[in-house]
Design an enzyme around this catalytic site. Structure first.
Site, PDB file in Angstrom:
ATOM      1  N   ALA A   9       0.800  -1.162   0.004  1.00  0.00           N
ATOM      2  CA  ALA A   9       0.031   0.116  -0.045  1.00  0.00           C
ATOM      3  C   ALA A   9       0.883   1.068  -0.060  1.00  0.00           C
ATOM      4  O   ALA A   9       0.336   2.363  -0.051  1.00  0.00           O
ATOM      5  CB  ALA A   9      -0.980   0.003   1.062  1.00  0.00           C
ATOM      6  N   LEU A  35      -0.869  -0.246   6.872  1.00  0.00           N
ATOM      7  CA  LEU A  35      -1.359   1.174   6.816  1.00  0.00           C
ATOM      8  C   LEU A  35      -1.103   2.168   7.674  1.00  0.00           C
ATOM      9  O   LEU A  35      -1.986   2.821   8.248  1.00  0.00           O
ATOM     10  CB  LEU A  35      -2.969   0.839   6.793  1.00  0.00           C
ATOM     11  CG  LEU A  35      -3.547  -0.167   5.501  1.00  0.00           C
ATOM     12  CD1 LEU A  35      -5.028  -0.448   5.617  1.00  0.00           C
ATOM     13  CD2 LEU A  35      -3.229   0.278   4.248  1.00  0.00           C
ATOM     14  N   THR A 123      18.366  -0.279   0.552  1.00  0.00           N
ATOM     15  CA  THR A 123      18.400   1.041   0.107  1.00  0.00           C
ATOM     16  C   THR A 123      20.102   1.102  -0.205  1.00  0.00           C
ATOM     17  O   THR A 123      20.786   0.656   0.674  1.00  0.00           O
ATOM     18  CB  THR A 123      17.913   1.987   0.824  1.00  0.00           C
ATOM     19  OG1 THR A 123      18.390   3.521   0.499  1.00  0.00           O
ATOM     20  CG2 THR A 123      18.438   1.840   2.307  1.00  0.00           C
ATOM     21  N   LYS A 151      17.904  -0.227   8.131  1.00  0.00           N
ATOM     22  CA  LYS A 151      17.824  -1.027   6.800  1.00  0.00           C
ATOM     23  C   LYS A 151      18.827  -1.921   6.829  1.00  0.00           C
ATOM     24  O   LYS A 151      18.961  -3.158   6.589  1.00  0.00           O
ATOM     25  CB  LYS A 151      17.902  -0.150   5.725  1.00  0.00           C
ATOM     26  CG  LYS A 151      16.545   0.607   5.488  1.00  0.00           C
ATOM     27  CD  LYS A 151      15.325  -0.250   5.510  1.00  0.00           C
ATOM     28  CE  LYS A 151      15.286  -0.715   3.983  1.00  0.00           C
ATOM     29  NZ  LYS A 151      13.849  -1.673   3.759  1.00  0.00           N
ATOM     30  N   ASN A 176      17.640   6.400  -4.953  1.00  0.00           N
ATOM     31  CA  ASN A 176      16.459   7.160  -4.662  1.00  0.00           C
ATOM     32  C   ASN A 176      15.400   7.304  -5.561  1.00  0.00           C
ATOM     33  O   ASN A 176      15.683   7.375  -6.924  1.00  0.00           O
ATOM     34  CB  ASN A 176      16.898   8.709  -4.580  1.00  0.00           C
ATOM     35  CG  ASN A 176      17.454   9.347  -3.328  1.00  0.00           C
ATOM     36  OD1 ASN A 176      18.445   8.606  -2.767  1.00  0.00           O
ATOM     37  ND2 ASN A 176      16.801  10.254  -2.529  1.00  0.00           N
ATOM     38  N   TYR A 204      17.202  21.970   1.701  1.00  0.00           N
ATOM     39  CA  TYR A 204      18.141  21.989   2.895  1.00  0.00           C
ATOM     40  C   TYR A 204      19.578  22.530   2.152  1.00  0.00           C
ATOM     41  O   TYR A 204      20.169  21.992   1.255  1.00  0.00           O
ATOM     42  CB  TYR A 204      18.435  20.737   3.408  1.00  0.00           C
ATOM     43  CG  TYR A 204      17.083  20.049   3.764  1.00  0.00           C
ATOM     44  CD1 TYR A 204      15.961  20.608   3.962  1.00  0.00           C
ATOM     45  CD2 TYR A 204      17.261  18.584   3.952  1.00  0.00           C
ATOM     46  CE1 TYR A 204      14.766  19.820   4.501  1.00  0.00           C
ATOM     47  CE2 TYR A 204      16.121  17.901   4.349  1.00  0.00           C
ATOM     48  CZ  TYR A 204      14.896  18.625   4.889  1.00  0.00           C
ATOM     49  OH  TYR A 204      13.735  18.021   5.013  1.00  0.00           O
TER      50      TYR A 204
HETATM   51  P1  TYD Z   1      14.432  12.642   0.570  1.00  0.00           P
HETATM   52  O1  TYD Z   1      13.749  12.784  -0.579  1.00  0.00           O
HETATM   53  O2  TYD Z   1      14.122  12.698   1.713  1.00  0.00           O
HETATM   54  O3  TYD Z   1      15.333  11.316   0.260  1.00  0.00           O
HETATM   55  P2  TYD Z   1      16.811  10.657   0.912  1.00  0.00           P
HETATM   56  O4  TYD Z   1      16.984  11.269   2.562  1.00  0.00           O
HETATM   57  O5  TYD Z   1      16.645   9.224   1.049  1.00  0.00           O
HETATM   58  O6  TYD Z   1      18.026  10.974   0.020  1.00  0.00           O
HETATM   59  O7  TYD Z   1      15.823  13.708   0.199  1.00  0.00           O
HETATM   60  C1  TYD Z   1      16.489  13.894  -1.010  1.00  0.00           C
HETATM   61  C2  TYD Z   1      17.460  14.862  -1.027  1.00  0.00           C
HETATM   62  O8  TYD Z   1      16.494  16.205  -0.857  1.00  0.00           O
HETATM   63  C3  TYD Z   1      18.214  15.130   0.589  1.00  0.00           C
HETATM   64  O9  TYD Z   1      19.475  15.616   0.218  1.00  0.00           O
HETATM   65  C4  TYD Z   1      17.581  15.955   1.365  1.00  0.00           C
HETATM   66  C5  TYD Z   1      16.911  16.999   0.384  1.00  0.00           C
HETATM   67  N1  TYD Z   1      15.600  17.482   0.802  1.00  0.00           N
HETATM   68  C6  TYD Z   1      15.278  18.796   0.858  1.00  0.00           C
HETATM   69  O10 TYD Z   1      16.416  19.772   0.579  1.00  0.00           O
HETATM   70  N2  TYD Z   1      14.274  19.511   1.344  1.00  0.00           N
HETATM   71  C7  TYD Z   1      13.260  18.560   1.824  1.00  0.00           C
HETATM   72  O11 TYD Z   1      12.188  19.350   2.251  1.00  0.00           O
HETATM   73  C8  TYD Z   1      13.386  17.253   1.597  1.00  0.00           C
HETATM   74  C9  TYD Z   1      12.384  16.124   2.220  1.00  0.00           C
HETATM   75  C10 TYD Z   1      14.610  16.855   1.435  1.00  0.00           C
END
Ligand code: TYD
Length: 341
Positions: A9, A35, A123, A151, A176, A204
């Site tokens: 799901a 769920l 992963t 994981k 990813n 970020y």
């Molecule tokens: P994410 O999609 O959470 O996957 P992972 O942590 O498994 O790589 O994040 C992908 C990248 O995007 C990661 O470098 C963090 C960044 N990110 C942002 O900049 N802003 C956000 O709000 C999120 C969720 C992730």
């Protein structure tokens, strides 16, 4: 084949069921899903009539044993997981329960009931971050977040169960993943749903982290190949060579939603020291031994994914309006930021 798919799901699990029903039309497919917040019956709407569904958690040995027995399951693929790094920084107990302990329960029950093959879906994050070059399946596991560590715990249990009990288990490590039906908390669906709603998105740090993107259908096909041809005890990297910085991905999302740079709010990195800079895998083993190769072109499929979110608000609107979802955004990004975003 009588196939048990856990976590169907959810995002990648649901893509896998669609693919399995295409590739093995006569297969009996059973779904076990807790769920939890990211798993929804609406995600299974298009194949609901073709599967048997059991609600419940993979950590429940009585339930898992019962399902395997009454459904005469011959093959198990485990997608059940807590998967969001940011949530694992807030509260990581559930991650260990599902991603590590859950794997132990599944492996025990599979062995007890003579299941012919188990695929543990993992992963690339178990390897940690790599500045240059690619991880191979023999690279050391150096997870940097509680999610990744939980994981890795599952991967190690799979290995040990194969060595100690000859359990026929194969591990896949995916990159990813993007595509339709991804819960709107990960970068791509979180940003798309917010941008479509005219809200700002939180990038970020400098947005310079690199992720290797693979479409959910290609990822599912890699897992299918591992189920059919993977050697027990082996792990296979399932990635595509689409390395992009977050900022590059976001630029495409802005274009597709017709928003400009003013919608991107650069925020101090909430992952701080635990933010992996780059993921990249060498997938030669899967190509050679599983005869698998990714087929979906990244740039066009990313744009198609954006269009899917635009056209399928019925699916995501209830999810982003849910109280628990709002609470998570509020608590993770902070009250001021949540309003501002
Ligand atoms: P994410 O999609 O959470 O996957 P992972 O942590 O498994 O790589 O994040 C992908 C990248 O995007 C990661 O470098 C963090 C960044 N990110 C942002 O900049 N802003 C956000 O709000 C999120 C969720 C992730």
């Amino acid at each position: 084949m009588r196939l048990l798919v856990t976590g169907a799901a959810g995002f990648i699990g649901s893509h896998f069921v669609r693919l399995a029903l295409e590739r093995a039309p006569g297969a009996h497919v059973v779904v076990l899903d807790a769920l939890r917040y990211s798993g929804h019956l609406s995600t299974m709407q298009d194949f609901w009539e073709q599967v048997r569904f059991y609600p419940g958690v993979v950590q429940d040995p009585t339930l898992v044993g019962h399902v395997i027995e009454v459904e005469k399951v011959t093959h198990v693929v485990n997608f059940a997981a807590e998967s969001h790094n940011d949530r694992s920084l807030q509260d990581n107990g559930a991650f260990v329960h599902t991603n590590t302990f859950g794997v132990q329960v599944l492996l025990d029950q599979a062995r007890r009931h003579g299941v012919e093959k188990v695929v543990q879906v993992s992963t690339d994050e178990v390897y940690g971050s790599i500045a240059e070059g690619d991880f191979t399946e023999d690279s050391p596991l150096r997870p940097n977040t509680p999610y990744a560590a939980s994981k890795a715990g599952g991967d190690l249990l799979a290995r040990a169960h194969h060595v100690a009990f000859r359990t026929p288990v194969v591990v896949t490590r995916g990159g990813n993943t993007y595509g339709p039906f991804q819960y709107p908390e990960k970068l791509i669906p979180f940003f798309l749903t917010r941008l479509l709603d005219g809200k700002k998105v939180p990038l970020y740090g400098d947005g310079g982290q690199v992720r290797e993107w693979i479409h959910a259908r290609d990822h599912a096909a890699g897992v299918w190949a591992a189920l059919e041809r993977g050697a027990p005890g082996e792990a296979y990297n399932v990635g595509d060579a689409n390395e992009r910085t977050n900022a590059e991905v976001v630029r495409v999302l802005l274009e597709e939603t017709e928003r400009d740079e003013s919608f991107v709010k650069r925020i101090p990195d909430p992952r701080a020291g635990a933010h992996d800079q780059r993921y990249s895998m060498d997938c030669a083993k899967a190509r050679r031994d599983l005869g698998w190769a990714p087929e979906v072109p990244f740039e066009t499929a990313l744009r198609e994914t954006a269009r899917w979110y635009r056209e399928n608000e019925w699916w995501w609107r209830p999810l982003v309006e849910d109280d628990a979802y709002r609470q998570f955004v509020h608590s993770f990004y902070g009250p001021t930021l949540a309003e501002d975003l």
